[in-house]
Design a protein around this motif. Structure first.
Motif, PDB file in Angstrom:
ATOM      1  N   VAL A 108       0.885  -1.143   0.036  1.00 24.43           N
ATOM      2  CA  VAL A 108      -0.131  -0.003  -0.166  1.00 24.43           C
ATOM      3  C   VAL A 108       0.894   1.274   0.036  1.00 24.43           C
ATOM      4  O   VAL A 108       0.728   2.246  -0.716  1.00 24.43           O
ATOM      5  CB  VAL A 108      -0.945   0.075   1.236  1.00 24.43           C
ATOM      6  N   VAL A 109       1.829   1.214   0.651  1.00 21.89           N
ATOM      7  CA  VAL A 109       2.695   2.356   0.958  1.00 21.89           C
ATOM      8  C   VAL A 109       3.474   2.516  -0.400  1.00 21.89           C
ATOM      9  O   VAL A 109       3.591   3.756  -0.860  1.00 21.89           O
ATOM     10  CB  VAL A 109       3.798   2.340   2.041  1.00 21.89           C
ATOM     11  N   VAL A 110       4.145   1.462  -0.921  1.00 25.26           N
ATOM     12  CA  VAL A 110       4.749   1.571  -2.077  1.00 25.26           C
ATOM     13  C   VAL A 110       4.068   2.050  -3.203  1.00 25.26           C
ATOM     14  O   VAL A 110       4.348   3.023  -3.892  1.00 25.26           O
ATOM     15  CB  VAL A 110       5.182   0.233  -2.571  1.00 25.26           C
ATOM     16  N   GLU A 111       2.761   1.676  -3.386  1.00 25.56           N
ATOM     17  CA  GLU A 111       1.754   2.148  -4.251  1.00 25.56           C
ATOM     18  C   GLU A 111       1.475   3.861  -4.113  1.00 25.56           C
ATOM     19  O   GLU A 111       1.589   4.447  -5.112  1.00 25.56           O
ATOM     20  CB  GLU A 111       0.449   1.243  -4.344  1.00 25.56           C
ATOM     21  N   ARG A 112       1.442   4.074  -2.961  1.00 27.30           N
ATOM     22  CA  ARG A 112       1.294   5.466  -2.702  1.00 27.30           C
ATOM     23  C   ARG A 112       2.574   6.218  -2.956  1.00 27.30           C
ATOM     24  O   ARG A 112       2.370   7.346  -3.655  1.00 27.30           O
ATOM     25  CB  ARG A 112       1.025   5.427  -1.191  1.00 27.30           C
ATOM     26  N   VAL A 113       3.675   5.826  -2.615  1.00 31.66           N
ATOM     27  CA  VAL A 113       5.013   6.644  -3.112  1.00 31.66           C
ATOM     28  C   VAL A 113       4.877   6.602  -4.604  1.00 31.66           C
ATOM     29  O   VAL A 113       5.123   7.709  -4.879  1.00 31.66           O
ATOM     30  CB  VAL A 113       5.933   6.031  -2.176  1.00 31.66           C
ATOM     31  N   GLN A 114       4.405   5.619  -5.379  1.00 25.77           N
ATOM     32  CA  GLN A 114       4.686   5.473  -6.879  1.00 25.77           C
ATOM     33  C   GLN A 114       3.887   6.353  -7.420  1.00 25.77           C
ATOM     34  O   GLN A 114       4.102   7.217  -8.427  1.00 25.77           O
ATOM     35  CB  GLN A 114       4.568   4.184  -7.656  1.00 25.77           C
ATOM     36  N   SER A 115       2.692   6.622  -6.761  1.00 27.48           N
ATOM     37  CA  SER A 115       1.556   7.356  -7.448  1.00 27.48           C
ATOM     38  C   SER A 115       1.550   9.011  -6.931  1.00 27.48           C
ATOM     39  O   SER A 115       0.705   9.714  -7.444  1.00 27.48           O
ATOM     40  CB  SER A 115       0.073   6.943  -6.889  1.00 27.48           C
ATOM     41  N   HIS A 116       2.343   9.385  -5.940  1.00 25.33           N
ATOM     42  CA  HIS A 116       2.551  10.824  -5.415  1.00 25.33           C
ATOM     43  C   HIS A 116       3.924  11.123  -5.435  1.00 25.33           C
ATOM     44  O   HIS A 116       4.206  11.851  -4.469  1.00 25.33           O
ATOM     45  CB  HIS A 116       1.844  10.728  -4.144  1.00 25.33           C
ATOM     46  N   PRO A 117       4.557  11.260  -6.876  1.00 28.15           N
ATOM     47  CA  PRO A 117       5.950  11.850  -6.777  1.00 28.15           C
ATOM     48  C   PRO A 117       5.536  13.434  -6.645  1.00 28.15           C
ATOM     49  O   PRO A 117       4.621  13.832  -6.794  1.00 28.15           O
ATOM     50  CB  PRO A 117       6.229  11.483  -7.940  1.00 28.15           C
ATOM     51  N   PRO A 118       6.597  14.227  -6.104  1.00 30.17           N
ATOM     52  CA  PRO A 118       7.809  13.968  -5.544  1.00 30.17           C
ATOM     53  C   PRO A 118       7.601  13.120  -4.093  1.00 30.17           C
ATOM     54  O   PRO A 118       6.711  13.430  -3.410  1.00 30.17           O
ATOM     55  CB  PRO A 118       8.601  15.135  -5.448  1.00 30.17           C
ATOM     56  N   ILE A 119       8.751  12.714  -3.805  1.00 29.90           N
ATOM     57  CA  ILE A 119       8.503  12.053  -2.237  1.00 29.90           C
ATOM     58  C   ILE A 119       8.456  13.179  -1.431  1.00 29.90           C
ATOM     59  O   ILE A 119       9.140  14.071  -1.324  1.00 29.90           O
ATOM     60  CB  ILE A 119       9.760  11.277  -2.182  1.00 29.90           C
ATOM     61  N   CYS A 120       7.743  12.945  -0.078  1.00 29.95           N
ATOM     62  CA  CYS A 120       7.862  14.023   0.363  1.00 29.95           C
ATOM     63  C   CYS A 120       8.239  13.670   1.884  1.00 29.95           C
ATOM     64  O   CYS A 120       8.305  12.538   2.159  1.00 29.95           O
ATOM     65  CB  CYS A 120       6.167  14.523   0.801  1.00 29.95           C
ATOM     66  N   ALA A 121       7.848  14.443   3.001  1.00 28.39           N
ATOM     67  CA  ALA A 121       8.347  14.092   4.353  1.00 28.39           C
ATOM     68  C   ALA A 121       7.875  12.869   5.074  1.00 28.39           C
ATOM     69  O   ALA A 121       8.485  12.099   5.669  1.00 28.39           O
ATOM     70  CB  ALA A 121       8.074  15.406   5.237  1.00 28.39           C
ATOM     71  N   GLU A 122       6.584  12.734   4.750  1.00 30.07           N
ATOM     72  CA  GLU A 122       5.830  11.645   5.423  1.00 30.07           C
ATOM     73  C   GLU A 122       6.742  10.357   4.862  1.00 30.07           C
ATOM     74  O   GLU A 122       6.445   9.483   5.842  1.00 30.07           O
ATOM     75  CB  GLU A 122       4.323  11.751   4.973  1.00 30.07           C
ATOM     76  N   ASP A 123       7.005  10.344   3.517  1.00 35.46           N
ATOM     77  CA  ASP A 123       7.327   9.178   3.219  1.00 35.46           C
ATOM     78  C   ASP A 123       8.803   8.810   3.667  1.00 35.46           C
ATOM     79  O   ASP A 123       9.097   7.523   4.057  1.00 35.46           O
ATOM     80  CB  ASP A 123       7.830   9.331   1.418  1.00 35.46           C
ATOM     81  N   PHE A 124       9.710   9.705   3.918  1.00 39.37           N
ATOM     82  CA  PHE A 124      11.063   9.509   4.716  1.00 39.37           C
ATOM     83  C   PHE A 124      10.578   9.322   6.137  1.00 39.37           C
ATOM     84  O   PHE A 124      11.528   8.448   6.699  1.00 39.37           O
ATOM     85  CB  PHE A 124      11.961  11.016   4.736  1.00 39.37           C
TER      86      PHE A 124
END
Length: 192
Positions: A108-124
């Motif tokens: 779920v997280v991987v899909e969210r990261v791929q669908s919402h570039p650029p990576i933001c603070a929440e991802d890190f």
């Protein structure tokens, strides 16, 4: 502002209650075995949002796949907020994207990261939590630092970095981070 965390579906709660019985546990015993607050377990069974790490640990302890328990992993409101927050951050380098995708095991997280570039603070921040869970504290701090660099007003990253600093016996650094987290978000419960 949406409440962050994962929430169990009604069907997921039924599965979790059956798993409690199957594992000869009650909610208090489950909380004790996981080393988390009884209130967190109660929220899970209500269903109310629970921190992702706690949600996944509860599911794992009960022998359940968290993807089968979660209710609507990403709502439209959360997606809109995520897209809006992305405008506030610098573009991530391609190697940063790959690092996040390589280290997140949650589809779920991987899909969210791929669908919402650029990576933001929440991802890190999420990557840092995973590193801390693996007891890679240096890697965790590196990712929390990146989250703070992308969004210096992101209280959760300060809070999570403080937890890791305390684990490393850097108590002054932990106090500084807890103080900053409280200043940015006085409603955070843990730093108090």
């Amino acid at each position: 502002m949406a409440i962050r965390g994962l929430k169990a579906s009604l069907e997921g709660i039924k599965k979790a209650e059956q798993a409690l019985v199957r594992n000869s546990l009650n909610k208090t015993a489950l909380a004790r075995e996981l080393g988390i607050a009884r209130s967190t377990v109660s929220l899970f069974f209500k269903p109310e949002p629970v921190d992702r790490l706690n949600f996944e640990e509860i599911c794992q302890k009960l022998g359940l796949d968290s993807r089968d328990i979660i209710a609507n992993p990403v709502t439209k409101t959360e997606t809109e907020q995520k897209e809006q927050s992305n405008y506030d951050f610098q573009d991530a380098e391609p190697e940063q994207v790959e690092e996040v995708l390589d280290n997140f095991c949650d589809e779920v997280v991987v899909e969210r990261v791929q669908s919402h570039p650029p990576i933001c603070a929440e991802d890190f921040d999420g990557l840092g939590i995973n590193k801390a869970k693996e007891r890679d504290f240096e890697g965790a701090i590196k990712n929390f630092n990146q989250a703070i660099k992308l969004n210096p007003k992101y209280a959760n990253a300060y809070n999570n970095r403080a937890l890791v600093r305390a684990e490393l016996a850097d108590y002054l650094g932990a106090i500084e981070d807890y103080t900053e987290a409280i200043l940015l978000n006085p409603k955070l419960k843990f730093p108090h």
